[in-house]
Design an enzyme around this catalytic site. Structure first.
Site, mmCIF file in Angstrom:
data_model
loop_
_atom_site.group_PDB
_atom_site.id
_atom_site.type_symbol
_atom_site.label_atom_id
_atom_site.label_comp_id
_atom_site.label_asym_id
_atom_site.label_seq_id
_atom_site.Cartn_x
_atom_site.Cartn_y
_atom_site.Cartn_z
ATOM 1 N N ARG A 367 -47.280 26.146 -11.336
ATOM 2 C CA ARG A 367 -47.098 26.668 -12.693
ATOM 3 C C ARG A 367 -47.366 28.178 -12.721
ATOM 4 O O ARG A 367 -46.707 28.922 -13.447
ATOM 5 C CB ARG A 367 -47.997 25.942 -13.691
ATOM 6 C CG ARG A 367 -49.487 26.077 -13.443
ATOM 7 C CD ARG A 367 -50.318 25.523 -14.582
ATOM 8 N NE ARG A 367 -51.741 25.586 -14.288
ATOM 9 C CZ ARG A 367 -52.698 25.459 -15.195
ATOM 10 N NH1 ARG A 367 -52.397 25.244 -16.463
ATOM 11 N NH2 ARG A 367 -53.970 25.526 -14.846
ATOM 12 N N GLU A 420 -42.168 18.972 -29.228
ATOM 13 C CA GLU A 420 -41.455 18.905 -27.949
ATOM 14 C C GLU A 420 -39.977 18.531 -28.122
ATOM 15 O O GLU A 420 -39.105 19.162 -27.517
ATOM 16 C CB GLU A 420 -42.136 17.894 -27.014
ATOM 17 C CG GLU A 420 -43.540 18.275 -26.583
ATOM 18 C CD GLU A 420 -44.610 17.761 -27.538
ATOM 19 O OE1 GLU A 420 -45.806 17.925 -27.239
ATOM 20 O OE2 GLU A 420 -44.240 17.188 -28.591
ATOM 21 N N HIS A 482 -51.936 11.625 -19.664
ATOM 22 C CA HIS A 482 -51.319 12.900 -19.326
ATOM 23 C C HIS A 482 -50.784 12.948 -17.891
ATOM 24 O O HIS A 482 -50.104 13.903 -17.523
ATOM 25 C CB HIS A 482 -52.314 14.039 -19.525
ATOM 26 C CG HIS A 482 -52.523 14.403 -20.962
ATOM 27 N ND1 HIS A 482 -52.816 13.477 -21.933
ATOM 28 C CD2 HIS A 482 -52.470 15.601 -21.604
ATOM 29 C CE1 HIS A 482 -52.944 14.083 -23.100
ATOM 30 N NE2 HIS A 482 -52.732 15.368 -22.933
#
Length: 670
Positions: A367, A420, A482
Site C-alpha cells: 500500500r 464504497e 476485515h
C-alpha cells in the site's frame, strides 16, 4: 429550442408510447410501462432543451442523459431513433434479440447515444452524479473568463426502484454536499413496482429526503402536463447557472402505462407485453392510427434533431476555437484529456521511474509502494482523479501535490465518505464522462459493497482503478470481518477485470502503469498492510507486465511454486529449504493472472509447463488455483475465515508457511 403546439407535443409523446408498446409486443418481452408514463417528460426534455447532436454522439460539451430506470429501455431507444441517431427502425423491431443494438437494458458502446449501461437500479443516477462531478471539475480547470468550453447539464430519469436502492442515498447525499448544480433528476413517481403498489414497502417522503441532502426540490409536478414539466425544468436549469446552485430533483406524478385503457396504473404494465387486444385498445385510446413502427411524417419531422444538433456543436466548436486562439496549450490539453490518450512522453519516462523504485531496498507494504508509485506517476498524469471511502490514511491514495476536491474548489482527490458502492459507481460516471482517470480506495473486504459497480465497469470496458488495501489475513488484529479470504479469487472471475496482487515496489509500480495504460477495462490493485521484502532485484518491468513470470529458477526444476503478493517471500523461503535437500524448484510470481492468461501459449508454457508439477501458495481461498495446479496439484491457502491476532501468528496458525509449502512440494514428488 423546439416549441411544438400542444397537440403536436401530445402526438410526439404518443410516438414514444407506441414504439415502446409495439417493440415489447413484438419481442413478447420488456417493460412498456415506464416509457408510456414518462413520454411527456421525455418530449419536453429531449425535444426542447437537451443539447445533443445525433450525428456525433461523443462531442465533448453535449448534455448527458441517463436512464437510471434502465428496464424502461424502449424509452431511450425510441428517443434515439426519433431524433436521428444511427438507430434504424429495424433495430427497434429487433428489440431484445441477439446482437441487436436494442438490448434488454441500455448498453454503452452498443447503442449510439447511450451514455451508460443501466439496469441494476440506483447505479444510473450514481453514474450521473459522477458525470456531473466531472463536468464541474473540468469547468473549474479549463474555463476562463469569456471562454466557457465546459458548460453542459447531466439529466437523469429514475423511478421508485432507484430510490429504494441504498446506493442512491450514498450518491445523492454526496451530490448535494458538492453542489453539483448541473445535475437534474426527474423522479417518475408512479407508485408501482413489480410487486404492485409501492405504498406497502416504500413510503419515504422523497422531496424532504432530497431537501435534507441539499438538493433543490420541485415537488408535485404533473408529469403528463408538458407546461408544468417545462416550468420545472426552466427552474432547475437556473440552479445550474448560480454560483451556489444545487442539484435539482423534479418529482413528477405519472401514471405507469399511460394510454393503456385497462392496464395503466397497475403492475401488469410494468414488465410484460400488453397483449394484442390491449395494444389495439391503446391505439384507439390514444387516437394513434399509424401501423406498428410507423411514425406519421409531421411527427417524425418534429422529432428530428439532426440539423439543430449539428448547429449546437458548430456553435460550441466556434467557441472552442476562440478559446484555442487565446489558450493554445490548454486547448490541446483539453482535447488530449477528452480523447483518453496519455501524454506523448509518458512511456519514455517510465524506465527512470521503474529504476528509481526498483533500487529502494527497504521492506515496504505494497500500500505504501502504491503511494510511492503515485508520487512518481502523478506529475505525468494531470488527468488522475483519486479518492478514498474515508480511508485515505490507510489506503494511502493521496500523493504529493494532490489537491483536495471540495464543494466549491477544484481538486484531484476526493474524500467520498463511507460510501464504497457509491464511490465505485461515481467513478464509473467520471470515466464515462471523460477527462479524468478515476481511482478510489477502500479495504479489500469492502469490495463486496462495491462489487456490482466494479462488474459494471468491466461490462462497459471503462478505465477505473480500484485500490484495495489490507488484502489478507496479513492485516492482523482486526480479525475475520476485515480479513479478505475469498475476495481476490472472486474478483479474478469478473470478465474484463484485471486483478493485481503485487509482491513489492516494482511489481506495484508496474501494476499502476498497466492499469493506467489500459483503456478497455478496469483494474483492481490488492495491496498489503504489512511490510514485504524486495524480491525483484534482477527482474525487468517487461517481465512483470506479462502478468506471470519466472522469479527464481533452478536448473532443471522438478516442481514449480507459484505465488502472489505477500506469499512470494514464503515461496522463496521454501525454495531455499528444498534446495538444501537437493530438490530443485522454480518460483513463479503471478501478480496478475488475468494478464497472464491473455499471453501467448508459448509464454504460458515457458513459465508454467503443463508437465511440471505445480504448487500454489496464496493467503486466500485455494479453489482458484486449481486451473494452474490441476486436480492433483497442491494449494497452500485458507478455506475458512480468519482470526484476530498478529499477522505472524495467523500465518503460522493457518499453515501458510514455508514449511507447509515444502511439505506440499514433497507430496508432489512422492
Amino acid at each position: 429550442m423546439n416549441n411544438p403546439s400542444p397537440e403536436l407535443a401530445h402526438q410526439m409523446a404518443n410516438a414514444i408510447r407506441m414504439l415502446a408498446v409495439d417493440a415489447v409486443e413484438k419481442a413478447k418481452s420488456g417493460h412498456p410501462g415506464a416509457p408510456m408514463g414518462m413520454a411527456d417528460i421525455a418530449e419536453v426534455l429531449w425535444n426542447r432543451y437537451l443539447k445533443h447532436n445525433p450525428a456525433n454522439p461523443h462531442w465533448p460539451d453535449r448534455d448527458r442523459f441517463v436512464l437510471s430506470n434502465g428496464h424502461g429501455s424502449m424509452l431511450i431507444y425510441a428517443l434515439l431513433q426519433l431524433t436521428g441517431y444511427d438507430l434504424p427502425m429495424a433495430e427497434l423491431k429487433n428489440f431484445r434479440q441477439l446482437h441487436s443494438k436494442t438490448p434488454g437494458h441500455p448498453e454503452v458502446g452498443v447503442t449510439p447515444g447511450v451514455e451508460t449501461t443501466t439496469g441494476p437500479l440506483g447505479q444510473g443516477i450514481t453514474n450521473a452524479v459522477g458525470m456531473a462531478l466531472a463536468e464541474k471539475l473540468l469547468a473549474q480547470e479549463f474555463n476562463r473568463d469569456g471562454h466557457h468550453i465546459v458548460d453542459h447539464f447531466t439529466y437523469a430519469f429514475l423511478g421508485d426502484g432507484c430510490l429504494m436502492e441504498g446506493i442512491s442515498h450514498e450518491a445523492c447525499s454526496l451530490a448535494g454536499t458538492l453542489r453539483l448544480s448541473k445535475l437534474v433528476a426527474f423522479y417518475d413517481d408512479n407508485g408501482i413496482s413489480i410487486d404492485g403498489q409501492v405504498e406497502g414497502w416504500f413510503t419515504d417522503d422523497t422531496p424532504k429526503r432530497f431537501e435534507a441532502y441539499g438538493w433543490h426540490v420541485i415537488p408535485d409536478v404533473d408529469g403528463h402536463k408538458p407546461e408544468a414539466v417545462e416550468a420545472a425544468l426552466i427552474e432547475a436549469r437556473k440552479q445550474g447557472q448560480l454560483a451556489t446552485g444545487k442539484p435539482t430533483m423534479i418529482c413528477c406524478k405519472t401514471v405507469i402505462g399511460m394510454g393503456s385503457p385497462h392496464k395503466a396504473g397497475t403492475h401488469d404494465v410494468h414488465g410484460a407485453a400488453l397483449g394484442a387486444a390491449e395494444v389495439q385498445a391503446t391505439r384507439e385510446a390514444l387516437g394513434w392510427t399509424a401501423e406498428p413502427f410507423v411514425i406519421p411524417p409531421e411527427v417524425a419531422m418534429a422529432w428530428n434533431a439532426v440539423d439543430r444538433g449539428k448547429q449546437a456543436e458548430v456553435e460550441w466548436r466556434e467557441r472552442f476555437e476562440a478559446f484555442r486562439a487565446q489558450y493554445p496549450q490548454d486547448a490541446a490539453e483539453f482535447e488530449r484529456r477528452m480523447s483518453g490518450g496519455l501524454l506523448p512522453d509518458f512511456a519514455d519516462r517510465l524506465p527512470a521511474i521503474f529504476n528509481a523504485i526498483a533500487n529502494k531496498p527497504d521492506a515496504i507494504a505494497t500500500r505504501k509502494a502504491s503511494q510511492n508509485a503515485l508520487d512518481a506517476l502523478a506529475p505525468l498524469l494531470p488527468e488522475l482523479f483519486g479518492g478514498s471511502a474515508d480511508l485515505t490514511g490507510s489506503n494511502l491514495t493521496n500523493f504529493k501535490g494532490c489537491v483536495k476536491a471540495g464543494r466549491d474548489a477544484w481538486g484531484n482527490h476526493l474524500s467520498y465518505g463511507v460510501r464504497e458502492f457509491g464511490m465505485a459507481a461515481i467513478m464509473n460516471g467520471i470515466t464515462l464522462h471523460g477527462g479524468y482517470i478515476p481511482y478510489g480506495g477502500t479495504f479489500l473486504t469492502f469490495s463486496d459493497y462495491s462489487r456490482n459497480a466494479i462488474r459494471m465497469a468491466a461490462l462497459m470496458k471503462r478505465r477505473v482503478i480500484h485500490v484495495f488495501t489490507h488484502d489478507s489475513i496479513g492485516l492482523g488484529e482486526d480479525g475475520p470481518t476485515h480479513q479478505s479470504v475469498e475476495h481476490v479469487p472472486s474478483l479474478r472471475i469478473i470478465p474484463g477485470l484485471d486483478v493485481w496482487r503485487p509482491a513489492d515496489g516494482l511489481e506495484t509500480a508496474v501494476a499502476w502503469v498497466c492499469a493506467i495504460e489500459r483503456c478497455d477495462g478496469p483494474s483492481a490493485l490488492c495491496l498489503s498492510r504489512q511490510n514485504l521484502p524486495r524480491v525483484t532485484e534482477h527482474i525487468a518491468a517487461a517481465q512483470i507486465r506479462q502478468g506471470g513470470y519466472i522469479l527464481s529458477e533452478m536448473e532443471h526444476p522438478q516442481v514449480a511454486i507459484v505465488a502472489t503478493g505477500s506469499e512470494i517471500e514464503i515461496a522463496l523461503a521454501a525454495q531455499k529449504a528444498l534446495a538444501a535437500e537437493g530438490i530443485r524448484t522454480r518460483v513463479v510470481s503471478m501478480p496478475c493472472s488475468n494478464i497472464f492468461d491473455r499471453q501467448p501459449s508459448d509464454w504460458q508454457e515457458a513459465v508454467l509447463p503443463i508437465n511440471l508439477p505445480t504448487v500454489a501458495v496464496e493467503a486466500a481461498h485455494p479453489d482458484f488455483w486449481r486451473k494452474y495446479v490441476g486436480r492433483t496439484g497442491a494449494v497452500v491457502g485458507i478455506a475458512s475465515f480468519g482470526e484476530s491476532a498478529p499477522a505472524k501468528d495467523l500465518y503460522a496458525y493457518f499453515g501458510i508457511t514455508a514449511e507447509k509449502v515444502v511439505e506440499a512440494v514433497k507430496g508432489q514428488l512422492a
